[in-house]
Design a protein around this motif. Structure first.
Motif, PDB file in Angstrom:
ATOM      1  N   LEU A 195     -20.478 -15.978  87.070  1.00 60.04           N
ATOM      2  CA  LEU A 195     -20.651 -17.324  87.607  1.00 60.04           C
ATOM      3  C   LEU A 195     -21.338 -18.212  86.579  1.00 60.04           C
ATOM      4  O   LEU A 195     -22.041 -17.728  85.697  1.00 60.04           O
ATOM      5  CB  LEU A 195     -21.493 -17.276  88.895  1.00 60.04           C
ATOM      6  N   CYS A 204     -18.119 -10.474  89.054  1.00 60.67           N
ATOM      7  CA  CYS A 204     -17.555 -11.656  88.414  1.00 60.67           C
ATOM      8  C   CYS A 204     -18.672 -12.403  87.694  1.00 60.67           C
ATOM      9  O   CYS A 204     -19.855 -12.135  87.920  1.00 60.67           O
ATOM     10  CB  CYS A 204     -16.874 -12.571  89.433  1.00 60.67           C
ATOM     11  N   TRP A 259     -17.276 -16.219  98.348  1.00 57.67           N
ATOM     12  CA  TRP A 259     -17.890 -17.442  97.804  1.00 57.67           C
ATOM     13  C   TRP A 259     -18.113 -18.423  98.948  1.00 57.67           C
ATOM     14  O   TRP A 259     -17.210 -18.688  99.730  1.00 57.67           O
ATOM     15  CB  TRP A 259     -16.977 -18.055  96.745  1.00 57.67           C
ATOM     16  N   THR A 296     -18.247 -21.725  90.093  1.00 56.54           N
ATOM     17  CA  THR A 296     -17.296 -20.739  89.563  1.00 56.54           C
ATOM     18  C   THR A 296     -16.895 -21.082  88.135  1.00 56.54           C
ATOM     19  O   THR A 296     -16.571 -20.199  87.348  1.00 56.54           O
ATOM     20  CB  THR A 296     -16.043 -20.685  90.444  1.00 56.54           C
TER      21      THR A 296
END
Length: 263
Positions: free
Chosen positions: A147, A145, A261, A166
């Motif tokens: 960030l 992902c 997370w 995020t």
């Protein structure tokens, strides 16, 4: 090539091989080569033995190959590779310059070379800090992902602060400032930014900006001044830009992983 031409011209004019060798400081064998052919013979490059580097070459190659698919700014640097070798393969002691030379050569061969330029400046204690957002990849629960990282750099000491989020929201932007002020132990006189949407509603003439209401209130509360770079002039914020690159290379290479997370 030019030297061979001079030797051949001298020989045609009647100069002896011994005289030409003395004149140009050469071995007579080379003078004879020049007389025999206008093109110098190909020389085999001298390959120096590298007993210390030899056992580590394959390891370095694997590191570079494994991170070829990583984001460009999160690929391993020579210093990072040297640190890993020192920690993971201490049985093979090696100097950092040796690693740097080999990594530079391999990066050129793999098309991974990159170069950054920094302009040194001088600042007073507590005078200025620069802040910005940047993106970096991470793996959470096995999935990659992107960030958003808030970064602030003290221009006097070069000390940095980073915090991951995020999303690059205005709330995260202001919260990042508060955590940074706590880390540095105070508030800077001036904070310099790029034209972040978290702070700027509209770019006006020159360096004037129409800032968001929350940013104005936040700045008034903490008592600092804000300055903004000209559009498309990231070099005016070179301190934090350089710090972002350093942080990526040293702390986000290889791509970091975490199960979830953190709360």
């Amino acid at each position: 090539m030019e030297l061979f031409e001079e030797i051949r011209r001298g020989h045609s004019a009647g100069e002896t091989i011994k005289g030409l060798a003395k004149k140009y400081g050469l071995h007579r064998r080379m003078v004879r080569q020049a007389i025999a052919s206008a093109i110098p013979p190909e020389r085999k490059p001298v390959e120096k033995e590298q007993p210390r580097l030899g056992p580590l070459k394959e390891i370095i190659n694997r590191i570079l190959e494994a991170d070829r698919d990583a984001p460009r700014k999160q690929r391993p640097t020579a210093h990072r590779i040297f640190s890993r070798l020192r920690e993971e393969h201490s049985e093979h002691p090696i100097s950092e310059p040796t690693v740097r030379r080999y990594v530079a050569m391999r990066k050129r061969e793999l098309g991974l070379s990159d170069r950054e330029v920094f302009v040194p400046q001088s600042y007073g204690l507590g005078q200025e800090a620069q802040a910005d957002w940047f993106e970096a990849s991470a793996k959470l629960g096995g999935e990659r992902c992107v960030l958003q990282f808030f970064a602030m750099r003290c221009m006097w000491s070069g000390d940095p602060f980073h915090r991951a989020y995020t999303n690059a929201t205005q709330q995260a932007f202001l919260e990042g400032h508060e955590h940074a002020f706590g880390y540095f132990g105070g508030v800077f006189q001036t904070l310099r930014y790029d034209n972040l949407s978290s702070a700027v509603k509209k770019i006006l003439r020159g360096r004037q900006r129409e800032e968001t209401t929350r940013v104005i209130a936040f700045r008034s509360h903490w008592g600092f001044q804000s300055e903004y770079c000209n559009p498309a002039s990231g070099n005016e914020e070179g301190g934090v830009e350089g710090e972002v690159g350093r942080y990526r290379r040293n702390w986000l290479v290889p791509v970091p992983e975490a199960p979830t997370w953190p709360n």
